[in-house]
Design an enzyme around this catalytic site. Sequence first.
Site, short mmCIF file in Angstrom:
data_model
loop_
_atom_site.label_atom_id
_atom_site.label_comp_id
_atom_site.label_asym_id
_atom_site.label_seq_id
_atom_site.Cartn_x
_atom_site.Cartn_y
_atom_site.Cartn_z
N HIS A 205 0.80 -1.23 0.00
CA HIS A 205 0.00 0.00 0.00
C HIS A 205 0.83 1.28 0.00
O HIS A 205 0.28 2.36 -0.10
CB HIS A 205 -0.95 0.02 1.19
CG HIS A 205 -0.24 0.28 2.50
ND1 HIS A 205 0.43 -0.69 3.17
CD2 HIS A 205 -0.09 1.42 3.23
CE1 HIS A 205 0.96 -0.18 4.27
NE2 HIS A 205 0.67 1.10 4.34
C1 UD1 Z 1 -2.15 5.19 5.95
C2 UD1 Z 1 -0.88 5.70 6.63
C3 UD1 Z 1 0.19 4.64 6.55
C4 UD1 Z 1 -0.29 3.31 7.08
C5 UD1 Z 1 -1.57 2.91 6.33
C6 UD1 Z 1 -2.14 1.63 6.84
C7 UD1 Z 1 -0.44 8.11 6.52
C8 UD1 Z 1 0.40 9.14 5.89
N1 UD1 Z 1 -0.37 6.87 5.99
O1 UD1 Z 1 -1.86 5.03 4.58
O2 UD1 Z 1 1.29 5.05 7.34
O3 UD1 Z 1 0.70 2.33 6.87
O4 UD1 Z 1 -2.53 3.97 6.52
O5 UD1 Z 1 -3.17 1.17 6.02
O6 UD1 Z 1 -1.13 8.39 7.47
N2 UD1 Z 1 -9.05 4.52 1.47
C9 UD1 Z 1 -10.26 3.87 1.37
N3 UD1 Z 1 -10.88 3.49 2.53
C10 UD1 Z 1 -10.38 3.74 3.75
C11 UD1 Z 1 -9.15 4.42 3.85
C12 UD1 Z 1 -8.50 4.79 2.70
O7 UD1 Z 1 -10.76 3.63 0.29
O8 UD1 Z 1 -11.00 3.37 4.75
C13 UD1 Z 1 -8.33 4.89 0.23
C14 UD1 Z 1 -8.66 6.27 -0.27
O9 UD1 Z 1 -8.60 6.24 -1.66
C15 UD1 Z 1 -7.49 7.08 0.25
C16 UD1 Z 1 -6.35 6.10 0.16
O10 UD1 Z 1 -6.93 4.85 0.48
O11 UD1 Z 1 -7.28 8.24 -0.47
C17 UD1 Z 1 -5.21 6.39 1.10
O12 UD1 Z 1 -5.67 6.45 2.44
P1 UD1 Z 1 -4.80 7.26 3.54
O13 UD1 Z 1 -5.40 7.08 4.89
O14 UD1 Z 1 -4.57 8.64 3.07
O15 UD1 Z 1 -3.40 6.55 3.49
P2 UD1 Z 1 -3.02 5.00 3.52
O16 UD1 Z 1 -2.42 4.65 2.23
O17 UD1 Z 1 -4.15 4.17 4.02
#
Ligand code: UD1
Length: 373
Positions: A205
């Site tokens: 991820h």
């Molecule tokens: C975040 C953390 C990362 C951690 C990871 C665990 C930061 C900078 N990153 O990354 O350190 O290892 O979580 O999973 O805080 N999305 C969904 N559903 C959700 C959550 C996210 O669809 O419930 C999708 C969305 O498109 C979103 C993308 O995932 O834009 C990224 O989510 P985000 O929380 O920004 O970062 P992670 O990649 O999950």
Amino acid sequence: MNVLHVVGARPNFMKSAPIIAALSYRGVTNVLVHTGQHYDPEMSDAFFDDLGLRDADVHLEVGSASHARQSAMVMERIEPVILERAPDLVVVVGDVNSTLAAALVCAKLLVPLAHVEAGLRSFDRTMPEEVNRVVTDQLSDLLFITSPEAEDNLVREGVAPERIRSVGNPMIDSLERHISRARSRSRVLDRFGLDGTQYGVMTLHRPSNVDSPDVLRGILEAVRDVAAELPILFPAHPRTVNELRANGLSKLVEIGATRAERGEVACVEPLGYIDFLRLMLDARVVLTDSGGIQEETTVLGVPCLTLRSNTERPITISQGTNRLVGSDPDAIRREALAVLAAPMPAPSRPPLWDGKAGERIADEIASWGAARR
Ligand code: UD1
């Protein structure tokens, strides 16, 4: 004493759960705030259920956005909560945007802050998490470290040694607490046809691996080759599935697979805590860019190939089962085949990764509170 805990994303829940349990046992009043950084049921609710974590007292519902916007929304929404609840201490865990945002608000409001998993450093500022770690640690009054090198990192950055407490790893507390239930209750191996079969597991991820179509394609082609030796189950983060679809890479994996077959990378929805633990328990190899999985595989004695060029958790290499492979396809193929040809490693326990970190953290918080009074 009144302690406010902030969680936001998947890797936070298993770290906070044992700390909250140990503090509750000591009569501390706990307030749990969920920022909503992760909101899909399988990224959040499933973990609350599996970990027996009670529902959060406050939901900030920030959702997904750019790093600046997401952090700013957490800051804006948590400030009135902290003012209203007036905690004696705020506890943040890990290195996600929610961690940093809550820490900044505490610093501005002069509310004491504890950081769990302090001092981990990848020394790679292109990782958003590294920035979050460095800033959160600078703002913390109590820094709970999971491994010895974290103390050197913190002292080098000017953190006063008397603020640092070596307590072990609360993520391993959750693993210890739930491992027998994972073995007896999870049906995940049956569900994907893996019972009695040698299999591998992959998670992916990190932006550095999934946001560039070329890098992602190279990794998936290499892992597909590894799948010729054994089926690979790939519970995929929503971000990764979005990138696969947007860049025409879905054909390299079997999206929505109901069984994991040899020759295929079976891409399934994210799994809950208990099912993923069960999957790791009997895996022949785990390929990942997660931080926590490097630690869990070390304790379980499962070979871990980390698809990154650095790690903030070097103890999982020096004392564990982890090997840094990066994202070069040839290196992934070579290292995975080498793991499959070698005997399984022994489980390993870095110092204080004994399932009692939550208890130690609670004791430290209680004596810190008593000293302040
Ligand atoms: C975040 C953390 C990362 C951690 C990871 C665990 C930061 C900078 N990153 O990354 O350190 O290892 O979580 O999973 O805080 N999305 C969904 N559903 C959700 C959550 C996210 O669809 O419930 C999708 C969305 O498109 C979103 C993308 O995932 O834009 C990224 O989510 P985000 O929380 O920004 O970062 P992670 O990649 O999950």
